[in-house]
Scaffold this motif. Structure first.
Motif, PDB file in Angstrom:
ATOM      1  N   UNK A 294     121.315  46.249  88.370  1.00 18.89           N
ATOM      2  CA  UNK A 294     121.954  47.329  87.615  1.00 18.89           C
ATOM      3  C   UNK A 294     120.940  48.170  86.849  1.00 18.89           C
ATOM      4  N   UNK A 295     119.677  48.109  87.243  1.00 17.85           N
ATOM      5  CA  UNK A 295     118.645  48.878  86.552  1.00 17.85           C
ATOM      6  C   UNK A 295     118.825  50.373  86.753  1.00 17.85           C
ATOM      7  N   UNK A 296     118.332  51.141  85.782  1.00 17.07           N
ATOM      8  CA  UNK A 296     118.215  52.594  85.922  1.00 17.07           C
ATOM      9  C   UNK A 296     116.727  52.915  86.011  1.00 17.07           C
ATOM     10  N   UNK A 297     116.372  53.784  86.946  1.00 17.38           N
ATOM     11  CA  UNK A 297     114.979  54.140  87.182  1.00 17.38           C
ATOM     12  C   UNK A 297     114.789  55.617  86.866  1.00 17.38           C
ATOM     13  N   UNK A 298     113.793  55.927  86.039  1.00 22.98           N
ATOM     14  CA  UNK A 298     113.450  57.327  85.796  1.00 22.98           C
ATOM     15  C   UNK A 298     112.057  57.580  86.359  1.00 22.98           C
ATOM     16  N   UNK A 299     111.888  58.752  86.961  1.00 21.10           N
ATOM     17  CA  UNK A 299     110.648  59.076  87.652  1.00 21.10           C
ATOM     18  C   UNK A 299     110.030  60.351  87.104  1.00 21.10           C
ATOM     19  N   UNK A 300     108.754  60.505  87.362  1.00 19.99           N
ATOM     20  CA  UNK A 300     108.007  61.676  86.952  1.00 19.99           C
ATOM     21  C   UNK A 300     107.693  62.504  88.201  1.00 19.99           C
ATOM     22  N   UNK A 301     106.873  63.530  88.040  1.00 23.52           N
ATOM     23  CA  UNK A 301     106.326  64.238  89.191  1.00 23.52           C
ATOM     24  C   UNK A 301     105.182  63.407  89.776  1.00 23.52           C
ATOM     25  N   UNK A 328     108.481  68.199  86.867  1.00 22.51           N
ATOM     26  CA  UNK A 328     108.128  68.104  85.446  1.00 22.51           C
ATOM     27  C   UNK A 328     107.254  66.884  85.171  1.00 22.51           C
ATOM     28  N   UNK A 329     106.007  67.110  84.806  1.00 24.58           N
ATOM     29  CA  UNK A 329     105.120  66.024  84.397  1.00 24.58           C
ATOM     30  C   UNK A 329     105.455  65.667  82.951  1.00 24.58           C
ATOM     31  N   UNK A 330     105.702  64.383  82.693  1.00 22.04           N
ATOM     32  CA  UNK A 330     106.104  63.947  81.363  1.00 22.04           C
ATOM     33  C   UNK A 330     107.607  63.746  81.237  1.00 22.04           C
ATOM     34  N   UNK A 331     108.344  63.956  82.304  1.00 23.11           N
ATOM     35  CA  UNK A 331     109.802  63.828  82.288  1.00 23.11           C
ATOM     36  C   UNK A 331     110.261  62.380  82.152  1.00 23.11           C
ATOM     37  N   UNK A 332     109.577  61.467  82.837  1.00 20.79           N
ATOM     38  CA  UNK A 332     110.110  60.125  83.064  1.00 20.79           C
ATOM     39  C   UNK A 332     110.359  59.339  81.778  1.00 20.79           C
ATOM     40  N   UNK A 333     109.352  59.263  80.909  1.00 24.02           N
ATOM     41  CA  UNK A 333     109.494  58.429  79.716  1.00 24.02           C
ATOM     42  C   UNK A 333     110.538  59.010  78.769  1.00 24.02           C
ATOM     43  N   UNK A 334     110.518  60.334  78.594  1.00 25.65           N
ATOM     44  CA  UNK A 334     111.510  60.970  77.728  1.00 25.65           C
ATOM     45  C   UNK A 334     112.923  60.748  78.274  1.00 25.65           C
ATOM     46  N   UNK A 335     113.069  60.876  79.592  1.00 27.42           N
ATOM     47  CA  UNK A 335     114.369  60.633  80.225  1.00 27.42           C
ATOM     48  C   UNK A 335     114.786  59.177  80.054  1.00 27.42           C
ATOM     49  N   UNK A 349     113.695  51.448  83.588  1.00 24.37           N
ATOM     50  CA  UNK A 349     112.280  51.423  83.950  1.00 24.37           C
ATOM     51  C   UNK A 349     111.825  52.851  84.228  1.00 24.37           C
ATOM     52  N   UNK A 350     110.772  53.282  83.539  1.00 24.24           N
ATOM     53  CA  UNK A 350     110.220  54.620  83.725  1.00 24.24           C
ATOM     54  C   UNK A 350     108.888  54.531  84.457  1.00 24.24           C
ATOM     55  N   UNK A 351     108.803  55.188  85.602  1.00 22.15           N
ATOM     56  CA  UNK A 351     107.561  55.224  86.377  1.00 22.15           C
ATOM     57  C   UNK A 351     106.898  56.587  86.204  1.00 22.15           C
ATOM     58  N   UNK A 352     105.591  56.586  85.973  1.00 21.49           N
ATOM     59  CA  UNK A 352     104.859  57.843  85.802  1.00 21.49           C
ATOM     60  C   UNK A 352     103.380  57.589  86.025  1.00 21.49           C
ATOM     61  N   UNK A 353     102.635  58.656  86.216  1.00 23.56           N
ATOM     62  CA  UNK A 353     101.195  58.552  86.323  1.00 23.56           C
ATOM     63  C   UNK A 353     100.535  58.663  84.964  1.00 23.56           C
TER      64      UNK A 353
END
Length: 373
Positions: A294-301, A328-335, A349-353
């Protein structure tokens, strides 16, 4: 864009587009619907003056919760440009966390052209209508790019994400299909690259889309259905069932099921290995093992995140949040912070570079301060 940093923000955005050979239009934020916001009438007037002095500005963001403010904004803007209105809900009035909502009908009557809907409009369980139709017709389901969570991963007819950023099984289906029922999708860039290399040129496309201008916009369409995706899908299901229409798709679908099974077995053979840095395929394998269903995943560019749209498994729609075409770079963690506040019982879980994390690292203090864990 916000004008608060000065009028040069418009020229800066336009210059950025020119550098990458893109054409776009800018919406300036002239009003806000949230309670206690700091935008004054003078700020609104200055914003409109900036917009009128630039060929790049195509419209303004207005306060959808207030018909008076929308009327005033339309007078200032005139009839030549658009007004977009967040702050819209079928149930008008005060919302959570300071948000205020106006009624869609009132907003349009006041002079708005387009309503932006988000938290005020719910799309619960729409995917179930698609599953019912797919099961009735024994049809594989392919998801558009960035929408790998549209259908729960563990449904046998879910082939996953199509296109250059999808998986080979789903992509082959779209390249070989004689008929494509495109439900609530533009068949846009991230799914097709606007190329017949990613979709069968000879296929007869039936497209269901609520945004009329998107019907047949990128590929010729045999049948255009201007309607809400879930409503039209339900009606198709009922008519096909009533007419007792039988489709001879057993061999096609069985071939898909076999290929999908082999693909998933081979995918799970990937391992991290001794190499550094860690390779994405091995990383995704480990994430699939440990993430709750049931995880939600947020992603970046970025490439890694584009791969994750299909490489991870989504069981509880909606559970994948991406910036899609906006990059949008920086989207994932804020989302991720927002999703966790909205759904505190979900694992988020937020994935980003490194670039995206660097842009939003200061928000770690926000998470600590408000206990967003």
């Amino acid at each position: 864009a916000h004008r608060i940093s000065g009028p040069d923000i418009v020229d800066g955005i336009a210059a950025g587009w020119a550098d990458v050979e893109r054409i776009g239009g800018i919406l300036l934020l002239a009003q806000m619907s949230s309670r206690g916001n700091l935008l004054s009438p003078d700020y609104t007037k200055n914003t409109i003056e900036t917009g009128k002095g630039s060929p790049h500005v195509i419209g303004y963001i207005g306060n959808g919760s207030s018909t008076e403010e929308i009327i005033q904004l339309r007078v200032l803007v005139g009839e030549g440009q658009m007004i977009w209105t967040p702050g819209i809900n079928l149930d008008s009035g005060a919302g959570k966390m300071g948000q205020r909502y106006g009624n869609p009908r009132d907003s349009i009557a006041s002079g708005a052209d387009i309503i932006i809907v988000g938290s005020g409009i719910k799309y619960n369980a729409k995917y179930k209508e698609v599953i019912k139709l797919a099961e009735l017709c024994n049809l594989p389901i392919v998801t558009a790019a960035g929408h790998g969570d549209a259908i729960p991963f563990n449904h046998k007819l879910n082939a996953g994400q199509m296109g250059p950023r999808g998986n080979p099984v789903a992509s082959r289906l779209v390249k070989n299909a004689d008929v494509i029922l495109a439900i609530g999708t533009r068949l846009g860039f991230n799914s097709t690259f606007y190329s017949y290399e990613n979709i069968n040129k000879e296929a007869k496309i039936i497209q269901i889309e609520l945004e009329k201008t998107m019907l047949g916009k990128y590929f010729p369409v045999k049948v255009k259905i201007h309607a809400d995706a879930a409503t039209a899908t339900k009606q198709l299901y009922e008519e096909i069932k009533k007419e007792k229409i039988k489709l001879n798709l057993k061999d096609w679908t069985n071939s898909y099921l076999k290929e999908r099974k082999e693909y998933l077995i081979n995918r799970n053979k990937e391992n991290l290995g001794p190499n550094f840095p860690i390779q994405p395929k091995g990383l995704f394998k480990q994430l699939r093992k440990v993430l709750p269903k049931r995880s939600a995943i947020t992603l970046d560019a970025g490439t890694l995140c584009l791969q994750a749209t299909d490489a991870l498994e989504y069981y509880d729609p909606p559970s994948l949040f991406t910036p899609l075409d906006f990059g949008l770079v920086g989207f994932s963690f804020a989302c991720g912070l927002g999703v966790k506040v909205a759904k505190p019982k979900k694992t988020v879980v937020s994935l980003m570079g490194d670039g995206g994390f660097g842009m939003t690292i200061s928000e770690l203090s926000t998470a600590v301060e408000y206990g967003i864990n």
